[in-house]
Design a protein around this motif. Structure first.
Motif, PDB file in Angstrom:
ATOM      1  N   SER A   1       0.906  -1.238   0.071  1.00 52.97           N
ATOM      2  CA  SER A   1       0.080  -0.013   0.065  1.00 52.97           C
ATOM      3  C   SER A   1       1.026   1.150   0.077  1.00 52.97           C
ATOM      4  O   SER A   1       0.913   2.154  -0.829  1.00 52.97           O
ATOM      5  N   MET A   2       1.816   1.236   0.825  1.00 56.66           N
ATOM      6  CA  MET A   2       2.892   2.535   0.670  1.00 56.66           C
ATOM      7  C   MET A   2       3.750   2.569  -0.806  1.00 56.66           C
ATOM      8  O   MET A   2       3.537   3.745  -1.098  1.00 56.66           O
ATOM      9  N   SER A   3       4.169   1.442  -1.337  1.00 57.56           N
ATOM     10  CA  SER A   3       4.706   1.452  -2.580  1.00 57.56           C
ATOM     11  C   SER A   3       3.684   2.095  -3.618  1.00 57.56           C
ATOM     12  O   SER A   3       3.958   2.873  -4.396  1.00 57.56           O
ATOM     13  N   MET A   4       2.414   1.492  -3.385  1.00 59.07           N
ATOM     14  CA  MET A   4       1.340   2.217  -4.469  1.00 59.07           C
ATOM     15  C   MET A   4       1.041   3.567  -4.401  1.00 59.07           C
ATOM     16  O   MET A   4       1.091   4.481  -5.229  1.00 59.07           O
ATOM     17  N   ALA A   5       1.169   4.095  -3.037  1.00 59.32           N
ATOM     18  CA  ALA A   5       0.661   5.631  -2.762  1.00 59.32           C
ATOM     19  C   ALA A   5       2.007   6.431  -3.302  1.00 59.32           C
ATOM     20  O   ALA A   5       1.735   7.312  -3.887  1.00 59.32           O
ATOM     21  N   ALA A   6       3.222   6.090  -2.823  1.00 62.97           N
ATOM     22  CA  ALA A   6       4.277   6.565  -3.086  1.00 62.97           C
ATOM     23  C   ALA A   6       4.550   6.942  -4.749  1.00 62.97           C
ATOM     24  O   ALA A   6       4.860   7.906  -5.295  1.00 62.97           O
ATOM     25  N   GLY A   7       4.189   5.642  -5.482  1.00 59.71           N
ATOM     26  CA  GLY A   7       4.640   5.590  -6.863  1.00 59.71           C
ATOM     27  C   GLY A   7       3.196   6.435  -7.565  1.00 59.71           C
ATOM     28  O   GLY A   7       3.685   7.238  -8.342  1.00 59.71           O
ATOM     29  N   GLU A   8       2.139   6.441  -6.870  1.00 55.78           N
ATOM     30  CA  GLU A   8       1.011   7.252  -7.446  1.00 55.78           C
ATOM     31  C   GLU A   8       1.220   8.623  -7.411  1.00 55.78           C
ATOM     32  O   GLU A   8       1.025   9.621  -8.189  1.00 55.78           O
ATOM     33  N   TYR A   9       1.830   8.880  -5.942  1.00 56.49           N
ATOM     34  CA  TYR A   9       2.035  10.232  -5.787  1.00 56.49           C
ATOM     35  C   TYR A   9       3.220  11.099  -6.636  1.00 56.49           C
ATOM     36  O   TYR A   9       2.937  12.250  -7.345  1.00 56.49           O
ATOM     37  N   VAL A  10       4.285  10.183  -6.835  1.00 58.95           N
ATOM     38  CA  VAL A  10       5.133  10.807  -7.992  1.00 58.95           C
ATOM     39  C   VAL A  10       4.806  10.925  -9.244  1.00 58.95           C
ATOM     40  O   VAL A  10       5.038  11.671  -9.931  1.00 58.95           O
ATOM     41  N   SER A  11       4.027   9.847  -9.762  1.00 54.96           N
ATOM     42  CA  SER A  11       3.542   9.671 -10.923  1.00 54.96           C
ATOM     43  C   SER A  11       2.631  11.084 -11.422  1.00 54.96           C
ATOM     44  O   SER A  11       2.599  11.764 -12.249  1.00 54.96           O
ATOM     45  N   VAL A  12       1.757  11.274 -10.385  1.00 54.14           N
ATOM     46  CA  VAL A  12       0.611  12.382 -10.467  1.00 54.14           C
ATOM     47  C   VAL A  12       1.309  13.457 -10.171  1.00 54.14           C
ATOM     48  O   VAL A  12       0.935  14.532 -10.950  1.00 54.14           O
ATOM     49  N   SER A  13       2.196  13.705  -9.464  1.00 49.82           N
ATOM     50  CA  SER A  13       2.947  14.940  -9.427  1.00 49.82           C
ATOM     51  C   SER A  13       3.624  15.287 -10.626  1.00 49.82           C
ATOM     52  O   SER A  13       3.569  16.530 -11.102  1.00 49.82           O
ATOM     53  N   THR A  14       4.289  14.545 -11.328  1.00 50.31           N
ATOM     54  CA  THR A  14       4.845  14.668 -12.493  1.00 50.31           C
ATOM     55  C   THR A  14       4.223  15.230 -13.540  1.00 50.31           C
ATOM     56  O   THR A  14       4.346  16.156 -14.186  1.00 50.31           O
ATOM     57  N   GLN A  15       2.878  14.528 -13.559  1.00 49.91           N
ATOM     58  CA  GLN A  15       1.736  14.710 -14.575  1.00 49.91           C
ATOM     59  C   GLN A  15       1.167  16.410 -14.460  1.00 49.91           C
ATOM     60  O   GLN A  15       1.053  17.186 -15.241  1.00 49.91           O
ATOM     61  N   ARG A  16       1.070  16.568 -13.060  1.00 41.78           N
ATOM     62  CA  ARG A  16       0.682  18.003 -12.756  1.00 41.78           C
ATOM     63  C   ARG A  16       1.689  19.045 -13.018  1.00 41.78           C
ATOM     64  O   ARG A  16       1.238  20.254 -13.426  1.00 41.78           O
ATOM     65  N   ASP A  17       3.094  18.743 -12.709  1.00 41.63           N
ATOM     66  CA  ASP A  17       3.961  19.691 -13.093  1.00 41.63           C
ATOM     67  C   ASP A  17       4.131  20.102 -14.483  1.00 41.63           C
ATOM     68  O   ASP A  17       4.291  21.200 -14.957  1.00 41.63           O
ATOM     69  N   SER A  18       3.822  18.729 -15.345  1.00 41.92           N
ATOM     70  CA  SER A  18       3.960  19.028 -16.732  1.00 41.92           C
ATOM     71  C   SER A  18       2.709  19.943 -17.220  1.00 41.92           C
ATOM     72  O   SER A  18       2.646  20.699 -18.362  1.00 41.92           O
ATOM     73  N   GLU A  19       1.358  19.600 -16.589  1.00 38.90           N
ATOM     74  CA  GLU A  19       0.231  20.472 -17.013  1.00 38.90           C
ATOM     75  C   GLU A  19       0.622  21.936 -16.672  1.00 38.90           C
ATOM     76  O   GLU A  19       0.194  22.784 -17.551  1.00 38.90           O
ATOM     77  N   LYS A  20       1.174  22.270 -15.365  1.00 41.17           N
ATOM     78  CA  LYS A  20       1.295  23.751 -15.180  1.00 41.17           C
ATOM     79  C   LYS A  20       2.321  24.173 -15.808  1.00 41.17           C
ATOM     80  O   LYS A  20       2.243  25.476 -16.410  1.00 41.17           O
ATOM     81  N   ALA A  21       3.337  23.606 -16.351  1.00 42.06           N
ATOM     82  CA  ALA A  21       4.359  24.011 -17.257  1.00 42.06           C
ATOM     83  C   ALA A  21       3.750  24.385 -18.691  1.00 42.06           C
ATOM     84  O   ALA A  21       4.121  25.489 -19.249  1.00 42.06           O
ATOM     85  N   ALA A  22       2.881  23.788 -19.250  1.00 39.86           N
ATOM     86  CA  ALA A  22       2.163  23.817 -20.567  1.00 39.86           C
ATOM     87  C   ALA A  22       1.255  24.951 -20.364  1.00 39.86           C
ATOM     88  O   ALA A  22       1.329  25.793 -21.401  1.00 39.86           O
TER      89      ALA A  22
END
Length: 236
Positions: A64-85
């Motif tokens: 559960s911790m691995s899933m949460a951490a992986g999802e947080y990193v993945s979605v944070s990267t996506q959000r950063d990309s959206e903000k940059a665009a």
């Protein structure tokens, strides 16, 4: 309105909800399969309730911790990309508005509008909210609904935990002689449900999805049980 129109889903919000539901079902499925494989493998080597509980609980927390951490990193990267665009689009609208208007017109025309209608629509959208218009048409982003990494992390954590609890409880609660059959049957039944749910959410035929899901889970449990039994036989 016709019956088909009533049944047809509309709106980005519906699509977003379906994506969250699908992610929750898949997260629960991962929790079921990974924890079941772990506890069944341990059960092949020992019938100690303490060992089974320790292994299952460790797998639940780690997964559960691995899933949460992986999802947080993945979605944070996506959000950063959206903000940059969006930042790039905001700057372009400020520095070259006419070119951006022509670009929006071209994008709308490519979607089937005539050139005149596309130009009029682009002008009206630009007057109302230029950034929103370009974000949605050009980038496929809603500036007011950027992905939230914390929501994704908690959703993955809870979904995995909910799925992992089933094989954990099934292996530690029954008497020793019933643990393995109860766990296997419970897991296969749960995998039928998650396979059916994921197929329905994706508007696919459920038969193959259920068979793939159940087959994969059964294979995982068989392999780990065999590994545990061999280690036990070897006196490891």
């Amino acid at each position: 309105m016709t019956e088909a129109t009533h049944d047809e889903p509309h709106g980005g919000a519906l699509g977003e909800r379906l994506n969250w539901l699908r992610a929750a079902v898949l997260g629960a499925n991962d929790g079921i399969v990974s924890t079941a494989g772990l506890v069944v493998g341990v059960a092949g080597a020992t019938d100690s309730r303490a060992a089974l509980l320790t292994a299952g609980l460790s797998g639940l927390l780690a997964g559960s911790m691995s899933m949460a951490a992986g999802e947080y990193v993945s979605v944070s990267t996506q959000r950063d990309s959206e903000k940059a665009a969006l930042a790039v689009e905001r700057r372009e609208l400020r520095e070259r508005p006419e070119a951006e208007l022509a670009e929006l017109t071209e994008l709308l025309a490519r979607r089937g509008l005539s050139r005149d209608v596309a130009r009029e629509a682009a002008e009206q959208l630009t007057e109302r909210d230029a950034l929103r218009a370009h974000a949605r048409v050009e980038l496929g982003i809603d500036p007011d609904q950027l992905t939230n990494p914390w929501h994704a992390a908690w959703a993955s954590f809870l979904a995995f935990t909910a799925g992992a609890l089933l094989p954990l409880l099934a292996i530690v609660l029954p008497p020793a002689g019933w643990r393995l059959p109860v766990t296997v049957l419970s897991v296969l039944a749960a995998l039928c449900c998650t396979g059916f749910s994921s197929a329905r959410l994706g508007a696919a035929a459920p038969g193959r999805a259920v068979l793939r899901n159940v087959g994969g889970g059964a294979l995982a449990m068989a392999v780990t049980y065999a590994a545990g039994a061999m280690l036990d036989a070897a006196g490891v």
